[in-house]
Motif scaffolding. Structure first.
Motif, mmCIF file in Angstrom:
data_model
loop_
_atom_site.group_PDB
_atom_site.id
_atom_site.type_symbol
_atom_site.label_atom_id
_atom_site.label_comp_id
_atom_site.label_asym_id
_atom_site.label_seq_id
_atom_site.Cartn_x
_atom_site.Cartn_y
_atom_site.Cartn_z
ATOM 1 N N GLU A 179 5.224 91.389 34.587
ATOM 2 C CA GLU A 179 5.695 90.621 35.746
ATOM 3 C C GLU A 179 4.682 90.570 36.881
ATOM 4 N N SER A 180 3.778 91.528 36.926
ATOM 5 C CA SER A 180 2.834 91.582 38.041
ATOM 6 C C SER A 180 1.407 91.166 37.648
ATOM 7 N N SER A 181 1.224 90.683 36.422
ATOM 8 C CA SER A 181 -0.118 90.340 35.936
ATOM 9 C C SER A 181 -0.232 88.866 35.595
ATOM 10 N N GLU A 182 -1.461 88.383 35.631
ATOM 11 C CA GLU A 182 -1.761 87.073 35.069
ATOM 12 C C GLU A 182 -1.642 87.205 33.553
ATOM 13 N N ILE A 183 -1.210 86.162 32.880
ATOM 14 C CA ILE A 183 -0.979 86.246 31.441
ATOM 15 C C ILE A 183 -2.254 86.588 30.678
ATOM 16 N N THR A 184 -3.385 86.064 31.084
ATOM 17 C CA THR A 184 -4.634 86.364 30.370
ATOM 18 C C THR A 184 -5.017 87.833 30.518
ATOM 19 N N ASP A 185 -4.776 88.402 31.683
ATOM 20 C CA ASP A 185 -5.048 89.830 31.878
ATOM 21 C C ASP A 185 -4.083 90.675 31.050
ATOM 22 N N PHE A 186 -2.831 90.269 31.032
ATOM 23 C CA PHE A 186 -1.825 91.004 30.276
ATOM 24 C C PHE A 186 -2.151 90.995 28.787
ATOM 25 N N THR A 187 -2.575 89.850 28.258
ATOM 26 C CA THR A 187 -2.888 89.790 26.825
ATOM 27 C C THR A 187 -4.028 90.750 26.470
ATOM 28 N N LEU A 214 -4.703 81.646 23.078
ATOM 29 C CA LEU A 214 -6.132 81.537 22.808
ATOM 30 C C LEU A 214 -6.470 80.328 21.938
ATOM 31 N N ALA A 215 -5.657 80.076 20.930
ATOM 32 C CA ALA A 215 -5.967 79.009 19.981
ATOM 33 C C ALA A 215 -5.565 77.621 20.469
ATOM 34 N N TYR A 216 -4.433 77.544 21.183
ATOM 35 C CA TYR A 216 -3.885 76.224 21.529
ATOM 36 C C TYR A 216 -3.604 76.045 23.020
ATOM 37 N N GLY A 217 -3.854 77.070 23.806
ATOM 38 C CA GLY A 217 -3.534 76.987 25.223
ATOM 39 C C GLY A 217 -2.032 77.008 25.477
ATOM 40 N N ASP A 218 -1.265 77.517 24.507
ATOM 41 C CA ASP A 218 0.194 77.514 24.574
ATOM 42 C C ASP A 218 0.704 78.791 25.258
ATOM 43 N N GLY A 249 3.411 79.141 26.965
ATOM 44 C CA GLY A 249 4.851 79.304 26.783
ATOM 45 C C GLY A 249 5.200 80.104 25.543
ATOM 46 N N GLN A 250 4.549 79.807 24.434
ATOM 47 C CA GLN A 250 4.828 80.544 23.204
ATOM 48 C C GLN A 250 4.364 81.988 23.317
ATOM 49 N N THR A 251 3.222 82.196 23.940
ATOM 50 C CA THR A 251 2.740 83.561 24.149
ATOM 51 C C THR A 251 3.726 84.349 25.007
ATOM 52 N N ARG A 252 4.189 83.744 26.079
ATOM 53 C CA ARG A 252 5.167 84.421 26.938
ATOM 54 C C ARG A 252 6.458 84.726 26.170
ATOM 55 N N GLN A 253 6.898 83.794 25.334
ATOM 56 C CA GLN A 253 8.123 84.010 24.562
ATOM 57 C C GLN A 253 7.971 85.204 23.622
ATOM 58 N N LEU A 254 6.821 85.312 22.981
ATOM 59 C CA LEU A 254 6.578 86.453 22.095
ATOM 60 C C LEU A 254 6.621 87.767 22.873
ATOM 61 N N TYR A 255 5.961 87.801 24.023
ATOM 62 C CA TYR A 255 5.979 89.026 24.827
ATOM 63 C C TYR A 255 7.384 89.328 25.356
ATOM 64 N N GLU A 256 8.092 88.321 25.800
ATOM 65 C CA GLU A 256 9.430 88.551 26.342
ATOM 66 C C GLU A 256 10.392 89.038 25.262
#
Length: 68
Positions: free
Chosen positions: A9-17, A48-52, A54-61
């Motif tokens: 919740e406190s990170s940019e998604i790229t940093d979190f990944t 990384l592959a598609y700039g998606d 939303g899907q990355t966030r869904q997987l993490y959530e």
């Protein structure tokens, strides 16, 4: 998972990944290939592959809610 939720919740998604992949690499073999921890190894693929983002966030959530 609660602590990871706070970081998410406190990170940019790229940093979190980056943090989550590094965490996955440090997990013991006995758990790194089981869910929800296996998600840490591939959740950044859609971003990384598609700039998606939303899907990355869904997987993490989904991972973060695994025990909730």
């Amino acid at each position: 998972m609660r602590l990871l939720q706070d970081v998410y919740e406190s990170s940019e998604i790229t940093d979190f990944t980056k943090l989550m992949y590094a965490l996955w690499q440090k997990l013991p073999q006995s758990i790194c290939h089981t869910e929800p921890f296996l998600t840490l190894s591939y959740a950044d693929d859609p971003l990384l592959a598609y700039g998606d983002e939303g899907q990355t966030r869904q997987l993490y959530e989904n991972m973060l809610a695994y025990y909730g």
